[in-house]
Enzyme design. Structure first.
Site, short mmCIF file in Angstrom:
data_model
loop_
_atom_site.label_atom_id
_atom_site.label_comp_id
_atom_site.label_asym_id
_atom_site.label_seq_id
_atom_site.Cartn_x
_atom_site.Cartn_y
_atom_site.Cartn_z
N SER A 131 0.81 -1.21 0.00
CA SER A 131 0.00 0.00 0.00
C SER A 131 0.84 1.26 0.00
O SER A 131 0.33 2.35 -0.26
CB SER A 131 -0.91 0.02 1.24
OG SER A 131 -0.13 0.03 2.42
N HIS A 152 -2.96 -3.74 -5.50
CA HIS A 152 -3.28 -3.27 -4.15
C HIS A 152 -4.78 -3.27 -3.88
O HIS A 152 -5.52 -2.47 -4.44
CB HIS A 152 -2.71 -1.85 -3.94
CG HIS A 152 -3.07 -1.27 -2.61
ND1 HIS A 152 -3.48 0.03 -2.45
CD2 HIS A 152 -3.10 -1.83 -1.37
CE1 HIS A 152 -3.74 0.25 -1.18
NE2 HIS A 152 -3.52 -0.86 -0.50
N GLU A 164 -6.16 -1.36 -6.98
CA GLU A 164 -5.24 -0.53 -7.77
C GLU A 164 -4.26 -1.44 -8.50
O GLU A 164 -3.69 -2.36 -7.90
CB GLU A 164 -4.48 0.43 -6.85
CG GLU A 164 -5.36 1.48 -6.21
CD GLU A 164 -4.61 2.37 -5.25
OE1 GLU A 164 -4.90 3.58 -5.20
OE2 GLU A 164 -3.73 1.86 -4.52
N ASN A 202 -4.70 6.44 -1.65
CA ASN A 202 -4.05 7.03 -0.47
C ASN A 202 -3.47 8.40 -0.78
O ASN A 202 -3.40 9.27 0.09
CB ASN A 202 -2.96 6.10 0.06
CG ASN A 202 -3.55 4.94 0.86
OD1 ASN A 202 -4.61 5.06 1.45
ND2 ASN A 202 -2.86 3.81 0.85
#
Length: 515
Positions: A131, A152, A164, A202
């Protein structure tokens, strides 16, 4: 030992045998989806008994699906038969893709992939569920870095319908396309992103918590008020401080610092000393029983909201600067039965309502030549249909503040008073979210539509950042940022060129450059 084939495996799948290293919460979810998609799944974990625990957990999920009528007994039997235990790495030899879901440690991931390269066929793909680590860095230790890719997922994997797909700088297009197809076969939206710090979701999520912390640090409002405003007024699923408590500061603060430093101290991602201090004190959130909120029996203890004050109606003068906002506020005044001061300049006793974008109440009052002690600003970014927010200048008299509060609450809509701030709460947080999203688009981390969908699915925002900018108006967002930057000189608020150009041209923020 290679797992047996089953006739249920879909011939069109880009992979047929998936190895999974690490059977914690993420690994279990990945294994569940892979088996459901038709892949044979070999599970490996360094901890004795971990694989059996994972198989038991996954089987329990499927069994409950049968009980609820979502799966048949045949489905359950077929899925269970696709889960296999691998005794060691050599048992993964027949896999055409291996996904690692081990601890977030660069050296550990590199070592694992180097060992796998001595076991797997050269055509097999190595996928990392990292991540926060660079996919390119993980691949750099491999003999064939072109077959390494980021894959991910988000926790809980079966419920968070997004994955992802992050090619490293040397990953081949064929590998990326096949892994993307695998994610789709597993029932997830696949968000293709470049290998940048925080990848896509993120990265895009940096503004929500950090700007809320900045508001808290400036004394604009307490954490409960900020949460209420962003949930009720902004439509976010969870307030930033509730979210920090849920995730845990041991995780959240580390991510904030990591992305900030990986971007060489980019001001838009600047963390707050508040979370560092609270982390040091052990106030992690739900997991420690206390964070920004205190928890009893797993539930937050939330302070009661103060009741609106009683106030006698005053004449109300509404600033005409924003015609749409002035019309809405004037209608509210009339509906409440308060006298509306329709003169060009306010009368001597009139309450003055202002509607700034990105300015504080003080600056707006002085710029319009008004007496600050009678001025109260109202956040009109989201209109008046939901929770309302008012802010006062340091000179505003309590009777005028209370009058504005009582007026805005007259129809039963909750009202949150805050201290003077450039941009209220919602304006600041939304503008920063949109700005970070615009810069992600500017850097071509992902396609604009991919960015918006990934954020909706991965973060639960009411809209993706670019769609959010279009919803509130690109020019209004730009005005908020320009005024924030002018007042603070903090480069955190400098508008992205992507936003500035499209707002100036009146174009949607999802508009891409012709090629």
């Amino acid at each position: 030992m290679s797992p047996p084939s089953h006739p249920e495996v879909t011939p069109s799948l880009p992979f047929h045998r998936l190895g999974l290293v690490g059977t914690g919460a993420m690994g279990r979810g990945i294994a569940q989806l892979a088996a459901q998609a038709g892949l044979e799944v070999s599970l490996l974990d360094a901890r004795t008994g971990a694989v059996e625990e994972a198989r038991h957990f996954i089987t329990g999920v499927w069994t409950r699906g049968v009980t609820k009528g979502r799966l048949s007994e045949d489905d359950l039997a077929c899925y269970r038969a696709r889960l296999h235990e691998a005794a060691d790495l050599t048992d993964l030899a027949g896999c055409d893709i291996v996904v690692e879901a081990i601890a977030e440690n660069l050296e550990a991931k590199q070592e694992l992939f180097m060992r796998l390269e001595g076991i797997l066929d050269d055509q097999a793909v190595l996928a990392t569920n990292t991540s926060s680590l660079s996919v390119t860095a993980i691949a750099s230790a491999c003999r064939l870095p072109q077959r390494v890719i980021g894959f991910h997922f988000f926790n809980p994997v079966p419920l968070m319908k997004i994955v992802e797909v992050i090619p490293g700088l040397r990953t081949t297009a064929d590998v990326a396309e096949r892994v993307e197809a695998l994610g789709q076969a597993m029932g997830h939206f696949t968000a293709r992103a470049t290998d940048t710090p925080g990848f896509l979701v993120n990265h895009a999520g940096r503004a929500y918590g950090t700007e809320a912390l900045r508001l808290l640090g400036e004394g604009v409002a307490d954490h409960t008020t900020i949460d209420r405003l962003l949930v009720d007024q902004g439509g976010f699923r969870m307030g930033p401080f509730s979210l920090l408590d849920l995730t845990g500061l041991d995780v959240s603060h580390a991510v904030m610092e990591s992305i900030y430093h990986q971007y060489y101290e980019e001001p838009r991602f600047r963390p707050s000393p508040i979370t560092r201090q609270r982390l040091t004190a052990g106030l992690l959130g739900r997991k420690s029983g206390e964070g920004f909120y205190r928890y009893e029996d797993g539930q937050p203890v939330v302070a009661a909201e103060p009741a609106p004050p009683e106030a006698n109606p005053l004449p109300v003068w509404v600033s005409p600067e924003d015609s749409g906002a002035a019309q809405a506020l004037s209608a509210l005044v009339s509906a409440a039965g308060w006298p509306l001061d329709r003169s060009k300049r306010p009368g001597d006793e009139s309450l003055c309502l202002l509607t700034p974008l990105g300015e504080d109440a003080t600056t707006t009052a002085l710029r319009q030549g008004l007496e600050a002690h009678r001025c109260v600003a109202v956040d009109m970014l989201a209109g008046l249909d939901r929770r309302r927010s008012l802010m006062t200048t340091p000179a505003t008299e309590i009777r005028y503040r209370d009058a504005a509060w009582a007026l805005l609450a007259d129809d039963g809509t909750p009202v949150s008073p805050i201290h003077d701030s450039n941009g209220f709460v919602l304006q600041r947080v939304v503008a920063c979210i949109v700005n970070v999203g615009a810069e992600i688009a500017q850097q071509a981390v992902a396609e604009p539509t991919t960015l918006d969908r990934a954020v909706e699915l991965g973060l639960g925002y009411p809209r993706g950042p670019l769609a959010m900018g279009d919803y509130y108006g690109g020019r209004r967002i730009l005005t908020i940022l320009d005024n924030l930057f002018a007042a603070t000189r903090d480069p955190r608020y400098r508008p992205s060129p992507w936003l500035r150009r499209r707002a100036a041209l009146g174009l949607p923020l999802t508009t891409t450059q012709p090629t």
